[in-house]
Design an enzyme around this catalytic site. Structure first.
Site, PDB file in Angstrom:
ATOM      1  N   CYS A   2       0.979  -1.933  -2.229  1.00  0.00           N
ATOM      2  CA  CYS A   2      -0.376  -1.723  -2.942  1.00  0.00           C
ATOM      3  C   CYS A   2      -0.047  -1.931  -4.461  1.00  0.00           C
ATOM      4  O   CYS A   2       0.873  -2.340  -4.882  1.00  0.00           O
ATOM      5  CB  CYS A   2      -0.810  -0.285  -2.599  1.00  0.00           C
ATOM      6  SG  CYS A   2      -0.549   0.001  -1.123  1.00  0.00           S
ATOM      7  N   ARG A  50      -4.980  -1.760  -1.682  1.00  0.00           N
ATOM      8  CA  ARG A  50      -4.050  -1.458  -0.500  1.00  0.00           C
ATOM      9  C   ARG A  50      -3.751  -2.888   0.125  1.00  0.00           C
ATOM     10  O   ARG A  50      -4.911  -3.635   0.434  1.00  0.00           O
ATOM     11  CB  ARG A  50      -4.707  -0.665   0.662  1.00  0.00           C
ATOM     12  CG  ARG A  50      -3.631  -0.205   1.499  1.00  0.00           C
ATOM     13  CD  ARG A  50      -4.180   0.613   2.800  1.00  0.00           C
ATOM     14  NE  ARG A  50      -3.258   0.908   3.669  1.00  0.00           N
ATOM     15  CZ  ARG A  50      -3.642   1.092   4.993  1.00  0.00           C
ATOM     16  NH1 ARG A  50      -4.886   1.235   5.337  1.00  0.00           N
ATOM     17  NH2 ARG A  50      -2.624   1.696   5.826  1.00  0.00           N
ATOM     18  N   GLY A  78       4.453   0.611  -1.985  1.00  0.00           N
ATOM     19  CA  GLY A  78       5.923   0.620  -1.383  1.00  0.00           C
ATOM     20  C   GLY A  78       5.829   0.898  -0.090  1.00  0.00           C
ATOM     21  O   GLY A  78       4.955   1.029   0.470  1.00  0.00           O
ATOM     22  N   GLU A  79       7.066   0.907   0.411  1.00  0.00           N
ATOM     23  CA  GLU A  79       7.491   1.703   1.757  1.00  0.00           C
ATOM     24  C   GLU A  79       8.607   2.766   1.645  1.00  0.00           C
ATOM     25  O   GLU A  79       9.678   2.253   0.940  1.00  0.00           O
ATOM     26  CB  GLU A  79       7.951   0.341   2.581  1.00  0.00           C
ATOM     27  CG  GLU A  79       6.758  -0.707   2.617  1.00  0.00           C
ATOM     28  CD  GLU A  79       5.763  -0.567   3.446  1.00  0.00           C
ATOM     29  OE1 GLU A  79       5.763   0.723   4.123  1.00  0.00           O
ATOM     30  OE2 GLU A  79       4.731  -1.354   3.318  1.00  0.00           O
ATOM     31  N   VAL A 291      11.700 -23.162   1.034  1.00  0.00           N
ATOM     32  CA  VAL A 291      11.147 -24.179   0.133  1.00  0.00           C
ATOM     33  C   VAL A 291      11.986 -25.296  -0.180  1.00  0.00           C
ATOM     34  O   VAL A 291      13.207 -25.014  -0.173  1.00  0.00           O
ATOM     35  CB  VAL A 291      10.576 -23.557  -1.261  1.00  0.00           C
ATOM     36  CG1 VAL A 291      11.859 -22.814  -1.926  1.00  0.00           C
ATOM     37  CG2 VAL A 291       9.784 -24.194  -1.994  1.00  0.00           C
TER      38      VAL A 291
END
Length: 612
Positions: A2, A50, A78-79, A291
């Site tokens: 978030c 969020r 975060g987590e 990439v």
């Protein structure tokens, strides 16, 4: 994942300033496209955007709990990868939960342990808690600095946000950049706490910042300590394998589509192999993305940093693990698109000057976001395991400066691009020397360690407390600019602590870089990757890229009143744009990119320069 922001003012009524809070919160919309929320009390206001990853319906913020002595409210980014275990522990202590989100677990962890909740968390996080019981704001950042977090002390409180732009949206914050801010921009030393903007600071990694009526107080809850390593080689490899497996498994937990960033190097390939094996247990196919540039593989030329193109190794890994792989192919037109450059500058808030490496990362993440919301990355493995080439360069080891500067002086030299008087005023070499002495003085050493082991511990410490923070910030900003959460398994503090304290002889026991990682994960790797020499993030070799830069810089030169010339030497710039594109490399190419970044940054941010 978030974007958070907020405002504490002990001498004001913030319930009358909702419009300003809304403006601050809106700047974080890219970080949180799924939902928004605000919470306001007389002396505290919190804003949240969020990106829903876990418990999609139940994790709305700001989140608060009413206690007998006052409300406790939180905004969190975060987590917490260990939230399931923490939830069970807190439930056993009598806490009741109404959602399945990790946010609620962290909030209840604060109610149980106070600021010491940080010691219980495994993850990447930046969160702020307004505790009305004591009229204080508590800001906590993860140990490695994976999630960005800034604050700006004011006369009667503080402003804070995930990114500077959230703070700058408040009229109390001035958009001033002074000489100290510019020194770091051109030095590449990543001074702890630095922000380009005068009066604004980072919440440093592993740090708690508390704001109350008595002012701003900081406390370091985690740092790298020197601990004797007693495990033998076999045990060490086994422990790294155990940690890596557990970390990847934890970081695959999400209620949204996941993928892995695959470059074909050892780091990303190890993550890919471990992730694919875990998902296969549930009958799920891993998605991988990379990439590349049109014509790069066919026309590749080895240089001082890269011996081989990435593509053949990417194909080997994808074939071995059976991933659903996609290459994101880019050309000079995409890499030099002014709108892409402006998007990158806006995402990072600074004119970093990394050119195609920033543009390609942003475009890669933008392409991934259409199919996945969470990506795992191999970022930071080189800092943890000692993978960069300069770790093994005897001359760099002897140099009395930051290793990455000693190895790549010509690539990053800004002395020519700046006006002579600006270069003299900033005196970047002295700044670098001061920062180096400060950084080295912060390294704890083991008693009795050899001079060589002390030197290599210092090398590792510099990378883990300085260089890695720049790379993590770059990756977070580019990914969150398009609403993509990037997780970095190699930054798990358990792995960092363990490998940091292994002696250099163990880190290189097979005579190569990253021996521990190679042997711990070779069971999930193709032999070609096991044998591959370190190759950094790709950069285009197409001369059309430099030619496009030169053309754009000519347009800047045709604008004589551009504020960029308050810093950049017009004569140097004129000479470089008239040079054969194939001869513009290293510092000259970087100077073109830095000039264009500065040109657009002045236009976007309208900063006030104070160079007196």
């Amino acid at each position: 994942m978030c974007g958070i922001t907020g405002w504490v003012a002990f001498d004001a009524d913030l319930t009358q300033r909702r419009e300003t809070l809304d403006a601050m919160t809106e700047t974080m919309s890219c970080r949180g496209p799924d939902d928004e929320g605000t919470w306001v009390a007389p002396h505290a206001a919190l804003g949240h955007r969020r990106l829903a990853i876990i418990d999609l319906p139940g994790g709305r913020q700001p989140m608060s709990v009413h206690t007998p002595n006052g409300e406790v409210a939180m905004v969190y980014s975060g987590e917490a990868y260990n939230f399931t275990e923490l939830r069970a522990e807190l439930a056993g202590l009598g806490h009741e939960f109404i959602t399945d989100s990790d946010t609620e677990v962290v909030l209840h962890g604060y109610l149980q342990w106070g600021e010491a909740v940080a010691d219980h968390l495994n993850g990447m996080y930046a969160f702020a808690i307004w505790d009305a019981r004591d009229e204080k704001l508590v800001m906590i950042r993860d140990r490695m600095g994976i999630k960005p977090f800034y604050y700006y002390p004011t006369r009667d409180g503080v402003l804070f946000g995930s990114e500077p732009k959230a703070i700058l949206a408040n009229p109390s914050a001035r958009k001033v950049v002074d000489a100290d801010g510019l020194r770091e921009l051109f030095a590449f030393t990543k001074t702890p706490g630095w922000s380009l903007w005068k009066g604004m600071y980072e919440v440093e990694p592993g740090t708690i910042v508390r704001v109350d009526r008595g002012g701003v107080h900081t406390h370091t809850y985690w740092k790298l300590d020197a601990v004797e390593h007693t495990d033998d080689q076999e045990t060490t490899v086994a422990r790294v394998r155990e940690l890596m497996t557990d970390i990847v498994h934890r970081q695959l937990v999400a209620d949204v589509p996941r993928c892995v960033l695959l470059s074909g190097g050892l780091d990303s390939s190890a993550i890919t192999g471990l992730a694919a094996a875990r998902l296969a247990e549930d009958g799920e196919q891993l998605r991988t993305f990379s990439v590349d540039f049109f014509g790069q593989e066919e026309n590749f030329q080895p240089d001082e940093m890269r011996d081989t193109p990435d593509s053949p190794f990417i194909r080997d890994v994808a074939k071995l693990v059976g991933s659903a792989h996609k290459d994101v192919m880019l050309d000079p037109g995409a890499l030099t698109d002014p709108e892409v450059r402006r998007a990158v500058i806006t995402a990072r808030d600074i004119p970093a000057g990394l050119g195609d490496m920033d543009a390609s990362l942003y475009l890669l993440f933008k392409a991934i976001r259409s199919e996945s919301t969470v990506a795992l990355s191999g970022e930071s493995a080189d800092e943890v395991f000692g993978g960069y080439r300069w770790f093994h360069d005897e001359e760099v080891r002897k140099a009395d400066t930051f290793p990455w500067l000693a190895f790549r002086t010509g690539m990053l030299d800004n002395s020519d691009v700046l006006r002579p008087e600006v270069s003299k005023l900033l005196d970047v070499p002295s700044y670098i020397a001061d920062q180096y002495r400060t950084a080295v003085a912060q390294v704890d050493q083991l008693d009795g360690a050899s001079e060589f082991e002390q030197r290599m511990r210092t090398f590792c410490h510099l990378h883990l407390t300085r260089m890695v923070r720049s790379l993590l910030d770059r990756k977070d900003r580019a990914s969150m600019a398009v609403g993509l959460e990037v997780r970095v398994p190699f930054c798990d503090h358990r792995l960092v602590e363990y490998v940091y304290n292994t002696p250099w002889s163990l880190k290189t026991f097979d005579g190569r870089e990253k021996s521990l990682l190679r042997h711990a994960t070779k069971h999930v790797l193709p032999q070609s990757v096991v044998d591959r020499v370190k190759s950094p993030y790709p950069s285009t070799q197409d001369p059309g890229y430099v030619a496009a830069l030169q053309q754009q810089v000519k347009e800047v030169l045709a604008t004589p009143d551009s504020p960029v010339f308050s810093l950049v030497d017009r004569n140097w710039l004129t000479e470089v744009v008239d040079t054969d594109p194939q001869s513009v490399k290293g510092g000259a190419r970087h100077g073109l990119n830095q000039t264009l970044d500065l040109h657009h940054w002045f236009d976007i941010y309208q900063p006030e320069l104070q160079l007196d």
